[in-house]
Design a protein around this motif. Sequence first.
Motif, PDB file in Angstrom:
ATOM      1  N   PHE B 142       0.827  -1.210   0.000  1.00 30.40           N
ATOM      2  CA  PHE B 142       0.000   0.000   0.000  1.00 30.40           C
ATOM      3  C   PHE B 142       0.859   1.256   0.000  1.00 30.40           C
ATOM      4  O   PHE B 142       0.331   2.352   0.047  1.00 30.40           O
ATOM      5  N   PRO B 144       2.594   4.205  -1.274  1.00 29.15           N
ATOM      6  CA  PRO B 144       2.497   4.894  -2.567  1.00 29.15           C
ATOM      7  C   PRO B 144       3.859   5.180  -3.197  1.00 29.15           C
ATOM      8  O   PRO B 144       3.929   5.476  -4.382  1.00 29.15           O
ATOM      9  N   PRO B 195      -1.009   7.082  -7.489  1.00 33.86           N
ATOM     10  CA  PRO B 195      -1.860   8.049  -6.795  1.00 33.86           C
ATOM     11  C   PRO B 195      -2.386   7.469  -5.479  1.00 33.86           C
ATOM     12  O   PRO B 195      -2.573   6.254  -5.349  1.00 33.86           O
ATOM     13  N   LEU B 196      -2.614   8.345  -4.513  1.00 32.01           N
ATOM     14  CA  LEU B 196      -3.197   7.907  -3.246  1.00 32.01           C
ATOM     15  C   LEU B 196      -4.668   7.550  -3.437  1.00 32.01           C
ATOM     16  O   LEU B 196      -5.288   7.939  -4.429  1.00 32.01           O
ATOM     17  N   ALA B 197      -5.210   6.831  -2.425  1.00 25.35           N
ATOM     18  CA  ALA B 197      -6.613   6.416  -2.468  1.00 25.35           C
ATOM     19  C   ALA B 197      -7.551   7.607  -2.589  1.00 25.35           C
ATOM     20  O   ALA B 197      -8.635   7.503  -3.149  1.00 25.35           O
TER      21      ALA B 197
ATOM     22  N   SER C  17     -12.367   1.670   1.024  1.00 27.40           N
ATOM     23  CA  SER C  17     -11.653   2.730   0.299  1.00 27.40           C
ATOM     24  C   SER C  17     -11.469   3.958   1.188  1.00 27.40           C
ATOM     25  O   SER C  17     -10.430   4.622   1.121  1.00 27.40           O
ATOM     26  N   ALA C  20      -8.580   3.331   3.424  1.00 31.83           N
ATOM     27  CA  ALA C  20      -7.328   3.481   2.670  1.00 31.83           C
ATOM     28  C   ALA C  20      -6.977   4.964   2.497  1.00 31.83           C
ATOM     29  O   ALA C  20      -5.811   5.349   2.621  1.00 31.83           O
ATOM     30  N   PHE C  25      -2.952   5.336   2.038  1.00 33.71           N
ATOM     31  CA  PHE C  25      -2.524   4.245   1.168  1.00 33.71           C
ATOM     32  C   PHE C  25      -2.759   4.692  -0.274  1.00 33.71           C
ATOM     33  O   PHE C  25      -3.483   5.653  -0.543  1.00 33.71           O
ATOM     34  N   ASP C  26      -2.180   3.935  -1.220  1.00 31.27           N
ATOM     35  CA  ASP C  26      -2.379   4.285  -2.619  1.00 31.27           C
ATOM     36  C   ASP C  26      -3.623   3.576  -3.168  1.00 31.27           C
ATOM     37  O   ASP C  26      -4.355   2.924  -2.426  1.00 31.27           O
ATOM     38  N   ILE C  27      -3.868   3.712  -4.474  1.00 29.95           N
ATOM     39  CA  ILE C  27      -5.092   3.140  -5.038  1.00 29.95           C
ATOM     40  C   ILE C  27      -5.071   1.608  -4.992  1.00 29.95           C
ATOM     41  O   ILE C  27      -6.127   0.973  -4.988  1.00 29.95           O
ATOM     42  N   VAL C  28      -3.879   1.012  -4.954  1.00 29.49           N
ATOM     43  CA  VAL C  28      -3.821  -0.444  -4.795  1.00 29.49           C
ATOM     44  C   VAL C  28      -4.410  -0.820  -3.433  1.00 29.49           C
ATOM     45  O   VAL C  28      -5.226  -1.748  -3.322  1.00 29.49           O
ATOM     46  N   GLY C  29      -4.020  -0.086  -2.393  1.00 32.12           N
ATOM     47  CA  GLY C  29      -4.586  -0.316  -1.069  1.00 32.12           C
ATOM     48  C   GLY C  29      -6.081  -0.077  -1.055  1.00 32.12           C
ATOM     49  O   GLY C  29      -6.840  -0.805  -0.412  1.00 32.12           O
ATOM     50  N   SER C  30      -6.513   0.938  -1.775  1.00 28.02           N
ATOM     51  CA  SER C  30      -7.934   1.253  -1.834  1.00 28.02           C
ATOM     52  C   SER C  30      -8.717   0.090  -2.446  1.00 28.02           C
ATOM     53  O   SER C  30      -9.745  -0.345  -1.911  1.00 28.02           O
ATOM     54  N   LEU C  31      -8.201  -0.433  -3.556  1.00 23.97           N
ATOM     55  CA  LEU C  31      -8.890  -1.554  -4.219  1.00 23.97           C
ATOM     56  C   LEU C  31      -8.873  -2.803  -3.342  1.00 23.97           C
ATOM     57  O   LEU C  31      -9.876  -3.511  -3.236  1.00 23.97           O
ATOM     58  N   LEU C  32      -7.733  -3.085  -2.691  1.00 21.66           N
ATOM     59  CA  LEU C  32      -7.659  -4.302  -1.883  1.00 21.66           C
ATOM     60  C   LEU C  32      -8.539  -4.192  -0.631  1.00 21.66           C
ATOM     61  O   LEU C  32      -9.285  -5.130  -0.314  1.00 21.66           O
ATOM     62  N   LEU C  33      -8.501  -3.052   0.042  1.00 22.71           N
ATOM     63  CA  LEU C  33      -9.345  -2.922   1.242  1.00 22.71           C
ATOM     64  C   LEU C  33     -10.825  -2.902   0.873  1.00 22.71           C
ATOM     65  O   LEU C  33     -11.661  -3.441   1.609  1.00 22.71           O
TER      66      LEU C  33
END
Lengths: 204, 204, 204
Positions: B142, B144, B195-197, C17, C20, C25-33
């Motif tokens: 996660f 960034p 990019p951040l969430a 999201s 995240a 967190f980044d967008i990967v964290g957003s998608l996973l959470l």
Amino acid sequence: MLILDLLGTFFFAVSGSLLAARKHFDIVGSLLLASLAGLGGGVVRDLVLHEGVPNAFDQPVYLVPVAVAALLVLTGLIHETRFRRTLLLFDAAGLALFCIGGTVTAHAAGINAVSAALLGLTSAVGGGVLRDVVANEVPQLFNPRGVYAIPAMLGAALTGLLLELGWFSVYAGGTIAVLVFGLRVLSLRLGWHVPLANGRRPVQ
Amino acid sequence: MLILDLLGTFFFAVSGSLLAARKHFDIVGSLLLASLAGLGGGVVRDLVLHEGVPNAFDQPVYLVPVAVAALLVLTGLIHETRFRRTLLLFDAAGLALFCIGGTVTAHAAGINAVSAALLGLTSAVGGGVLRDVVANEVPQLFNPRGVYAIPAMLGAALTGLLLELGWFSVYAGGTIAVLVFGLRVLSLRLGWHVPLANGRRPVQ
Amino acid sequence: MLILDLLGTFFFAVSGSLLAARKHFDIVGSLLLASLAGLGGGVVRDLVLHEGVPNAFDQPVYLVPVAVAALLVLTGLIHETRFRRTLLLFDAAGLALFCIGGTVTAHAAGINAVSAALLGLTSAVGGGVLRDVVANEVPQLFNPRGVYAIPAMLGAALTGLLLELGWFSVYAGGTIAVLVFGLRVLSLRLGWHVPLANGRRPVQ
């Protein structure tokens, strides 16, 4: 066998409820951590074995020791300082029973002996790891000031070996259980520790 | 194929043992984090695929790279600062191999291409998430300041697409592997970030 | 049924999201959470039920609500303070739908009523626990200043009981949903709390 399993579940479940009490979680946390500690290792083993619904979900009787553990902690009949040494002994007994029972269950499902021993170890220590991870704690298992997984590894490996050779019996199982229990209790008495991941000695 | 898989497992397992060393865990923690990092993603994939006992439990040979990784970290032959850049390169190679191999395995089990790509991605990044979660760390994934999952997503999606169209071959797989590896390495060199969430730019 | 399920997934995914975004967190964290929050509970239920590939992996349409949730948080259309009360209402609706739907799904797979209710509860609260654990947070579920799991337990137990008696119907399901939703919303309004694991009252 079922009674030993329920007893082991109860002693592990107590550790989950005590952790919830220490961290000021509510009774929902107490029930969930007790379930994870008492049943989590066996559920992971059963999911990996791919042999139908895990025991803990299939037989509601497994919820009884969890509920009793949460209730005893809720009412204060068991708490951190009270019975501390007794609880450590019972936890050691649970460890011994689960590493052997888990290996036997896995071997009976037809898996090879090495994997069976690995799943026996998972049954024995997996619940405690799940309990600590969900409570947002570093797993106790990784604490170098305690010898916990090593006796379980030894017990699971011996059980797997004897099963493979066809020499496993109730007597053999009992002997291994005494060995695992004894090593764990001795390690507590004598303050044994395990080398760190980087090969250094733990700071005292 | 098995050799590539064992090699990928080894490089991921090293990251687990190094994390255990950094956090002052004992060798039990080193072995568990190495197993989770190296084998966890594939075990989750196999559990979801519902195709029998996961590979890592069925074939004890998968324990070898895990044990070797823990041993190399224990003896200090691999440590944090030594081989830092080499390890990042090998980790990138593991990422490339696992996102493609995981997608191929899932597709071969008869699942649709989108789900196969999702499981390929799970194989590639799931182990690292499990490693960090059990070590009580925020997942590196996660962060960034690094592009890790995006190349794996791209690789898994391309593999899934080519499999669906019937155009997948060893050459196609090799090309995708080079692409994923190249993107990961370039992102490290050029300091790319995601990019951040919440859509903002990460603080530098 | 599928539409209700996707809607519930969306509202849970938003919570992932948003977490995240709060944790940078980044967008990967957003998608996973978002995936863990929206789909994790159902995946655990399906893995335990041992009935083939979990729905969320078998039907790619389940990825749509997750992607939409991450996108709305990324673009700032949904954020922490905006729609706060609306989001709590929708989350309560998701809780009601998932505890009933999960119990019905589990019962339809032929499991006993107690285990079905337990799996319904898992569907309803499991995603949130996975979201918090992977984000390295103490599960919101254990926070004594909120009544979250208790209405879901009640809803799952009532659904299991009616299914066992053969009295379950769309009307019964609707009534239970209103009850779970109402209890959750009332608890927020009236500031109810749950006893701590050690039986004490939470500090105000």
